[in-house]
Design an enzyme around this catalytic site. Structure first.
Site, mmCIF file in Angstrom:
data_model
loop_
_atom_site.group_PDB
_atom_site.id
_atom_site.type_symbol
_atom_site.label_atom_id
_atom_site.label_comp_id
_atom_site.label_asym_id
_atom_site.label_seq_id
_atom_site.Cartn_x
_atom_site.Cartn_y
_atom_site.Cartn_z
ATOM 1 N N ASN A 1 0.824 9.532 5.027
ATOM 2 C CA ASN A 1 1.934 8.626 4.734
ATOM 3 C C ASN A 1 2.812 9.337 3.707
ATOM 4 O O ASN A 1 2.437 9.434 2.538
ATOM 5 C CB ASN A 1 1.392 7.303 4.182
ATOM 6 C CG ASN A 1 2.504 6.389 3.675
ATOM 7 O OD1 ASN A 1 3.683 6.640 3.929
ATOM 8 N ND2 ASN A 1 2.128 5.336 2.963
ATOM 9 N N TRP A 2 3.954 9.818 4.181
ATOM 10 C CA TRP A 2 4.815 10.605 3.294
ATOM 11 C C TRP A 2 5.530 9.737 2.257
ATOM 12 O O TRP A 2 6.130 10.248 1.318
ATOM 13 C CB TRP A 2 5.864 11.368 4.116
ATOM 14 C CG TRP A 2 5.326 12.499 4.933
ATOM 15 C CD1 TRP A 2 4.006 12.839 5.131
ATOM 16 C CD2 TRP A 2 6.101 13.468 5.673
ATOM 17 N NE1 TRP A 2 3.928 13.941 5.941
ATOM 18 C CE2 TRP A 2 5.186 14.351 6.295
ATOM 19 C CE3 TRP A 2 7.469 13.660 5.882
ATOM 20 C CZ2 TRP A 2 5.612 15.410 7.095
ATOM 21 C CZ3 TRP A 2 7.878 14.716 6.678
ATOM 22 C CH2 TRP A 2 6.958 15.581 7.273
ATOM 23 N N LYS A 3 5.507 8.419 2.459
ATOM 24 C CA LYS A 3 6.269 7.495 1.588
ATOM 25 C C LYS A 3 7.715 7.991 1.499
ATOM 26 O O LYS A 3 8.211 8.574 2.465
ATOM 27 C CB LYS A 3 5.586 7.370 0.226
ATOM 28 C CG LYS A 3 4.099 7.017 0.381
ATOM 29 C CD LYS A 3 3.444 6.540 -0.867
ATOM 30 C CE LYS A 3 1.976 6.205 -0.567
ATOM 31 N NZ LYS A 3 1.270 5.649 -1.698
ATOM 32 N N HIS B 1 1.666 -2.123 4.090
ATOM 33 C CA HIS B 1 1.267 -1.231 2.981
ATOM 34 C C HIS B 1 1.414 -2.000 1.669
ATOM 35 O O HIS B 1 2.332 -2.803 1.512
ATOM 36 C CB HIS B 1 2.135 0.033 2.967
ATOM 37 C CG HIS B 1 1.585 1.069 2.044
ATOM 38 N ND1 HIS B 1 1.790 1.009 0.681
ATOM 39 C CD2 HIS B 1 0.799 2.155 2.271
ATOM 40 C CE1 HIS B 1 1.151 2.031 0.115
ATOM 41 N NE2 HIS B 1 0.546 2.741 1.063
ATOM 42 N N GLU C 1 2.563 -1.246 -1.081
ATOM 43 C CA GLU C 1 3.870 -1.109 -1.740
ATOM 44 C C GLU C 1 4.891 -2.057 -1.113
ATOM 45 O O GLU C 1 5.800 -2.542 -1.788
ATOM 46 C CB GLU C 1 4.322 0.366 -1.673
ATOM 47 C CG GLU C 1 3.504 1.215 -2.638
ATOM 48 C CD GLU C 1 3.245 2.652 -2.194
ATOM 49 O OE1 GLU C 1 3.987 3.158 -1.328
ATOM 50 O OE2 GLU C 1 2.297 3.262 -2.724
ATOM 51 N N GLU D 1 -6.921 0.155 1.650
ATOM 52 C CA GLU D 1 -6.372 0.927 0.533
ATOM 53 C C GLU D 1 -6.411 0.069 -0.731
ATOM 54 O O GLU D 1 -5.501 -0.746 -0.963
ATOM 55 C CB GLU D 1 -4.913 1.306 0.819
ATOM 56 C CG GLU D 1 -4.739 2.167 2.049
ATOM 57 C CD GLU D 1 -3.422 2.946 1.990
ATOM 58 O OE1 GLU D 1 -3.496 4.171 1.968
ATOM 59 O OE2 GLU D 1 -2.354 2.328 1.932
ATOM 60 N N GLY E 1 -2.331 6.515 -5.568
ATOM 61 C CA GLY E 1 -1.492 7.335 -6.440
ATOM 62 C C GLY E 1 -1.996 7.412 -7.873
ATOM 63 O O GLY E 1 -1.271 7.845 -8.761
ATOM 64 N N SER F 1 -5.855 7.988 -3.080
ATOM 65 C CA SER F 1 -6.217 9.246 -3.749
ATOM 66 C C SER F 1 -7.227 10.077 -2.954
ATOM 67 O O SER F 1 -8.105 10.714 -3.547
ATOM 68 C CB SER F 1 -6.727 8.967 -5.173
ATOM 69 O OG SER F 1 -5.706 8.335 -5.940
ATOM 70 N N GLY G 1 -1.725 9.709 1.060
ATOM 71 C CA GLY G 1 -0.379 9.727 0.480
ATOM 72 C C GLY G 1 -0.052 11.108 -0.060
ATOM 73 O O GLY G 1 0.253 12.039 0.695
ATOM 74 N N GLY G 2 -0.154 11.269 -1.368
ATOM 75 C CA GLY G 2 0.264 12.501 -2.036
ATOM 76 C C GLY G 2 -0.251 13.780 -1.390
ATOM 77 O O GLY G 2 0.501 14.744 -1.190
HETATM 78 P P1 13P Z 1 -2.299 8.373 -2.378
HETATM 79 O O1 13P Z 1 -3.143 9.182 -1.405
HETATM 80 O O2 13P Z 1 -1.158 9.148 -2.946
HETATM 81 O O3 13P Z 1 -3.139 7.693 -3.394
HETATM 82 O O4 13P Z 1 -1.624 7.206 -1.505
HETATM 83 C C1 13P Z 1 -2.409 6.437 -0.682
HETATM 84 C C2 13P Z 1 -1.524 5.620 0.183
HETATM 85 O O5 13P Z 1 -0.893 4.692 -0.284
HETATM 86 C C3 13P Z 1 -1.401 5.991 1.590
HETATM 87 O O6 13P Z 1 -0.764 4.996 2.318
#
Ligand code: 13P
Length: 266
Positions: free
Chosen positions: A32-34, A118, A120, A189, A195, A231, A252-253
């Protein structure tokens, strides 16, 4: 039945009975590149992912990219075994919904996945459990695979409510019925692990995954893939993936760094 084929059949049945993972629960790792990326960086990242196959990574790979880069992902990944998707969809089919993107628009040019719910989006865009389920249904109606994200906050975990929160979030999704639910993917998640560098331990994640599996099983959808997110990195992926109900990851990251993302999948 001749002795040998009977032996082969019995062996196959024994393997089937002792294997917890069915063919339906292939390992799946989605990035997930956000809201990250630009044409130049994406081109490098996609080119590095392009050669990946389930033979080299032992997982099915996908990326969920920002809307403006979907066409770039489609082009860069064409003919590869890496699929791509969006990070959200509109619940609406079409009409005067400025700024929204419908599931059928995404399907129109070959999108496979759509993240829905998600954390967020739940927290910053006030998405409710019911809206998330409606978005999952909209994705399915257009032929996309929704990845339904659920997860508790730190306060909810500390209050001992992790599992009840997940059950509440999933309830309207399960109400879509077994036929629909069997076509989607669930991602657990925990909000406190996103993050933050603070991953759930494999045991903490497994406990929630097992509860999600039980809820899915209760409606006849026990083989749905359940991904863990929060993470995830190469250093912790193997221990998470060793858990019986963790079928892959939503990353994510670490998905923004090709080597790290590929190492997670490997
Ligand atoms: P991180 O891997 O950066 O913690 O993000 C997880 C995430 O929200 C994937 O959708």
């Amino acid at each position: 039945m001749p002795g040998l084929s009977r032996f082969v059949l019995l062996t196959a049945m024994a393997i089937e009975m002792t294997t917890t993972r069915t063919p339906l629960r292939e390992r799946l790792v989605i990035g997930n590149w956000k809201m990250h990326g630009n044409l130049a960086d994406n081109a490098k990242l996609l080119a590095a992912l392009r050669p990946a196959t389930t033979a080299t990574t032992s997982a099915q790979l996908a990326v969920c990219v920002p809307f403006p880069y979907l066409a770039q992902a489609a082009e860069a990944l064409k003919g590869s075994s890496v699929s791509w998707g969006a990070q959200d969809i509109s619940v609406q089919k079409q009409g005067a919904f400025t700024g929204e993107v419908s599931a059928s628009m995404l399907k129109d040019f070959g999108c496979t996945w759509a993240l829905v719910g998600h954390s967020e989006r739940r927290s910053m865009h006030a998405e409710t459990d019911q809206l998330v389920a409606d978005k999952a249904q909209a994705a399915l109606a257009a032929g996309l695979i929704p990845v339904v994200c659920v997860g508790e906050s730190l306060a909810e975990r500390d209050a001992g409510q992790a599992i009840s929160v997940i059950q509440r979030q999933l309830a309207p999704v399960l109400a879509l019925g077994a036929e629909a639910v069997n076509k989607l993917v669930v991602a657990y998640e925990p909000v406190w692990a996103i993050g933050t560098g603070r991953t759930a331990t494999p045991e903490q994640a497994q406990e929630v995954h097992a509860a999600i599996r039980a809820a899915l099983q209760a409606i006849g959808a026990g083989n749905v893939q359940i991904l863990y997110g929060g993470s995830v990195k190469a250093a912790n992926a193997a221990s998470l993936f060793s858990m019986p109900d963790i079928d892959g990851a939503l990353v994510g990251g670490a998905a923004l760094v090709a080597d790290e993302f590929l190492a997670i999948a490997a």
